[in-house]
Design a protein around this motif. Structure first.
Motif, PDB file in Angstrom:
ATOM      1  N   PRO A  57       0.804  -1.231   0.000  1.00 22.34           N
ATOM      2  CA  PRO A  57       0.000   0.000   0.000  1.00 22.34           C
ATOM      3  C   PRO A  57       0.834   1.277   0.000  1.00 22.34           C
ATOM      4  O   PRO A  57       0.475   2.249  -0.673  1.00 22.34           O
ATOM      5  N   HIS A  58       1.952   1.281   0.744  1.00 19.45           N
ATOM      6  CA  HIS A  58       2.747   2.513   0.787  1.00 19.45           C
ATOM      7  C   HIS A  58       3.381   2.817  -0.572  1.00 19.45           C
ATOM      8  O   HIS A  58       3.578   3.981  -0.934  1.00 19.45           O
ATOM      9  N   LEU A  59       3.694   1.775  -1.344  1.00 19.17           N
ATOM     10  CA  LEU A  59       4.249   2.000  -2.675  1.00 19.17           C
ATOM     11  C   LEU A  59       3.170   2.528  -3.625  1.00 19.17           C
ATOM     12  O   LEU A  59       3.432   3.401  -4.462  1.00 19.17           O
ATOM     13  N   ARG A  60       1.950   2.034  -3.483  1.00 16.83           N
ATOM     14  CA  ARG A  60       0.839   2.566  -4.280  1.00 16.83           C
ATOM     15  C   ARG A  60       0.626   4.054  -3.978  1.00 16.83           C
ATOM     16  O   ARG A  60       0.397   4.861  -4.880  1.00 16.83           O
ATOM     17  N   ARG A  61       0.696   4.404  -2.695  1.00 19.70           N
ATOM     18  CA  ARG A  61       0.506   5.815  -2.330  1.00 19.70           C
ATOM     19  C   ARG A  61       1.610   6.677  -2.915  1.00 19.70           C
ATOM     20  O   ARG A  61       1.372   7.810  -3.349  1.00 19.70           O
ATOM     21  N   LEU A  62       2.834   6.142  -2.912  1.00 15.80           N
ATOM     22  CA  LEU A  62       3.954   6.887  -3.491  1.00 15.80           C
ATOM     23  C   LEU A  62       3.718   7.144  -4.979  1.00 15.80           C
ATOM     24  O   LEU A  62       3.952   8.259  -5.470  1.00 15.80           O
ATOM     25  N   LEU A  63       3.254   6.137  -5.701  1.00 12.54           N
ATOM     26  CA  LEU A  63       2.958   6.315  -7.124  1.00 12.54           C
ATOM     27  C   LEU A  63       1.966   7.451  -7.336  1.00 12.54           C
ATOM     28  O   LEU A  63       2.114   8.273  -8.249  1.00 12.54           O
ATOM     29  N   ASP A  64       0.947   7.475  -6.506  1.00 12.56           N
ATOM     30  CA  ASP A  64      -0.118   8.465  -6.677  1.00 12.56           C
ATOM     31  C   ASP A  64       0.350   9.893  -6.411  1.00 12.56           C
ATOM     32  O   ASP A  64      -0.269  10.851  -6.885  1.00 12.56           O
ATOM     33  N   THR A  65       1.434  10.054  -5.631  1.00 11.09           N
ATOM     34  CA  THR A  65       1.922  11.403  -5.345  1.00 11.09           C
ATOM     35  C   THR A  65       2.689  11.996  -6.526  1.00 11.09           C
ATOM     36  O   THR A  65       2.891  13.206  -6.572  1.00 11.09           O
ATOM     37  N   TRP A  66       3.110  11.154  -7.456  1.00 11.14           N
ATOM     38  CA  TRP A  66       3.861  11.650  -8.619  1.00 11.14           C
ATOM     39  C   TRP A  66       2.875  11.988  -9.724  1.00 11.14           C
ATOM     40  O   TRP A  66       2.580  11.178 -10.600  1.00 11.14           O
ATOM     41  N   SER A  67       2.419  13.213  -9.728  1.00  8.22           N
ATOM     42  CA  SER A  67       1.389  13.614 -10.682  1.00  8.22           C
ATOM     43  C   SER A  67       1.954  14.054 -12.024  1.00  8.22           C
ATOM     44  O   SER A  67       1.216  14.142 -13.007  1.00  8.22           O
ATOM     45  N   ASP A  68       3.275  14.341 -12.075  1.00  8.90           N
ATOM     46  CA  ASP A  68       3.836  14.877 -13.317  1.00  8.90           C
ATOM     47  C   ASP A  68       4.811  13.924 -13.995  1.00  8.90           C
ATOM     48  O   ASP A  68       5.508  14.305 -14.927  1.00  8.90           O
ATOM     49  N   THR A  69       4.872  12.678 -13.513  1.00 12.46           N
ATOM     50  CA  THR A  69       5.758  11.704 -14.147  1.00 12.46           C
ATOM     51  C   THR A  69       5.090  10.339 -14.161  1.00 12.46           C
ATOM     52  O   THR A  69       4.509   9.914 -13.150  1.00 12.46           O
ATOM     53  N   PRO A  70       5.100   9.630 -15.295  1.00 12.78           N
ATOM     54  CA  PRO A  70       4.509   8.289 -15.338  1.00 12.78           C
ATOM     55  C   PRO A  70       5.362   7.311 -14.532  1.00 12.78           C
ATOM     56  O   PRO A  70       6.593   7.318 -14.621  1.00 12.78           O
ATOM     57  N   ALA A  71       4.703   6.483 -13.755  1.00 13.90           N
ATOM     58  CA  ALA A  71       5.410   5.501 -12.943  1.00 13.90           C
ATOM     59  C   ALA A  71       4.519   4.276 -12.768  1.00 13.90           C
ATOM     60  O   ALA A  71       3.304   4.392 -12.641  1.00 13.90           O
ATOM     61  N   PHE A  72       5.150   3.096 -12.761  1.00 19.35           N
ATOM     62  CA  PHE A  72       4.396   1.867 -12.546  1.00 19.35           C
ATOM     63  C   PHE A  72       5.313   0.813 -11.949  1.00 19.35           C
ATOM     64  O   PHE A  72       6.547   0.957 -11.936  1.00 19.35           O
ATOM     65  N   VAL A  73       4.702  -0.243 -11.440  1.00 17.48           N
ATOM     66  CA  VAL A  73       5.436  -1.340 -10.809  1.00 17.48           C
ATOM     67  C   VAL A  73       5.274  -2.592 -11.659  1.00 17.48           C
ATOM     68  O   VAL A  73       4.157  -2.961 -12.038  1.00 17.48           O
ATOM     69  N   LEU A  74       6.400  -3.245 -11.957  1.00 20.86           N
ATOM     70  CA  LEU A  74       6.398  -4.476 -12.726  1.00 20.86           C
ATOM     71  C   LEU A  74       6.676  -5.673 -11.830  1.00 20.86           C
ATOM     72  O   LEU A  74       7.485  -5.581 -10.897  1.00 20.86           O
ATOM     73  N   GLY A  75       6.021  -6.794 -12.140  1.00 24.59           N
ATOM     74  CA  GLY A  75       6.311  -8.049 -11.473  1.00 24.59           C
ATOM     75  C   GLY A  75       7.433  -8.786 -12.179  1.00 24.59           C
ATOM     76  O   GLY A  75       8.013  -8.313 -13.160  1.00 24.59           O
ATOM     77  N   HIS A  76       7.736 -10.003 -11.706  1.00 26.42           N
ATOM     78  CA  HIS A  76       8.883 -10.743 -12.220  1.00 26.42           C
ATOM     79  C   HIS A  76       8.730 -11.110 -13.693  1.00 26.42           C
ATOM     80  O   HIS A  76       9.715 -11.262 -14.406  1.00 26.42           O
TER      81      HIS A  76
END
Length: 294
Positions: free
Chosen positions: A112-131
């Motif tokens: 959850p904390h990583l999801r919240r971090l993603l949401d705070t970056w409003s001016d840069t695309p960011a995502f999390v990839l699995g293996h």
């Protein structure tokens, strides 16, 4: 993780050595090129360069030599002129592992904390990839960047199976090669992983382009790179990404894009941010069929 039928499908080391031998130019190894019917080096030439017998090298490629020493692997790596990532992959596929019983695909979840971090970056695309390069979570701007795709569930599936990819990636060949090389690296780390086997099987069945690139055995993890995109709403973009390992979940990677400040790409990215509105739906780990979860 080879897609061929029969015993050769389990000979990851042999497949890797054959592919890399075929791609090494004889002149790069100081060998003559006349009289050759096929590209690449012959088995006996690699054996000579590595200082081993031709019979021993043939046993390596055929999967009959299962315990090569570190010195042998180092010599073969030098003969084939492998880079650091390819050497690491060579060691992984050359190390015998005990066959495990078939296991269910692992469910990867983003903290959850990583999801919240993603949401705070409003001016840069960011995502999390699995293996297996599954898209596990993304922020609003990443959702807008990839908005033209039918399913944004897995980077490799998107590249090869979604018609939007050839319009979105301005250098599709490079994007395709990069995604397959990253998937091949993952397969070397855990060749028995059900999700990887399922994904490779699906892509091999549905995409001739994937089959060709998979057979090359290129190995390259995601680190940093410039990407050229064409977005239907804002036009061309050149974005640079950095890949970060998530220490709390080492099989996951955080991918962050940015544009050069003051560039036309920065203006286009800002325009894309203003055009997109509302939160992006949360993602769960892809189901065995590769679709996004609810």
């Amino acid at each position: 993780m080879d897609t061929d039928k029969g015993p050769a499908a389990e000979n990851a080391l042999g497949g890797f050595l054959r592919a890399r031998r075929a791609r090494l130019r004889p002149e790069d190894a100081g060998l003559r090129t006349s009289g050759r019917r096929v590209p690449g080096l012959r088995r006996e030439e690699v054996a000579t360069l590595a200082g081993v017998s031709t019979d021993y090298y043939m046993r390596l490629e055929q999967g009959r030599e299962r315990h090569p020493s570190q010195q042998i692997l180092e010599a073969v790596a030098r003969a084939l002129r492998l880079d650091d990532e390819a050497v690491a992959h060579l060691y992984r596929v050359a190390t015998p592992t005990t066959r495990r019983t078939r296991r269910a695909p692992r469910v990867e979840r983003v903290a959850p904390h990583l999801r919240r971090l993603l949401d705070t970056w409003s001016d840069t695309p960011a995502f999390v990839l699995g293996h297996a390069l599954d898209v596990l979570a993304r922020n609003r701007l990443a959702g807008a960047l990839y908005g033209g795709f039918t399913h944004c569930d897995n980077l490799v599936r998107m590249t090869f199976l979604d018609p939007a990819a050839h319009h979105f990636y301005r250098d599709w060949d490079r994007a395709a090669e990069s995604s397959v090389a990253a998937l091949r690296r993952a397969a070397g780390i855990d060749p028995e992983d059900p999700r990887l086997r399922e994904l490779v099987g699906e892509l091999s069945l549905k995409s001739a382009d994937f089959r060709v690139l998979w057979a090359r055995h290129d190995v390259r993890g995601k680190t940093r790179e410039a990407k050229l995109f064409h977005h239907a709403q804002v036009g061309d973009l050149e974005l640079h990404y950095e890949a970060f390992t998530v220490n709390s979940a080492p099989t996951q990677q955080l991918i962050v894009y940015q544009a050069e400040p003051g560039s036309t790409s920065a203006d286009a990215l800002a325009m894309l941010g203003s055009l997109s509105a509302g939160p992006v739906a949360a993602l769960t780990a892809p189901s065995p069929g590769g679709r996004e979860g609810e």
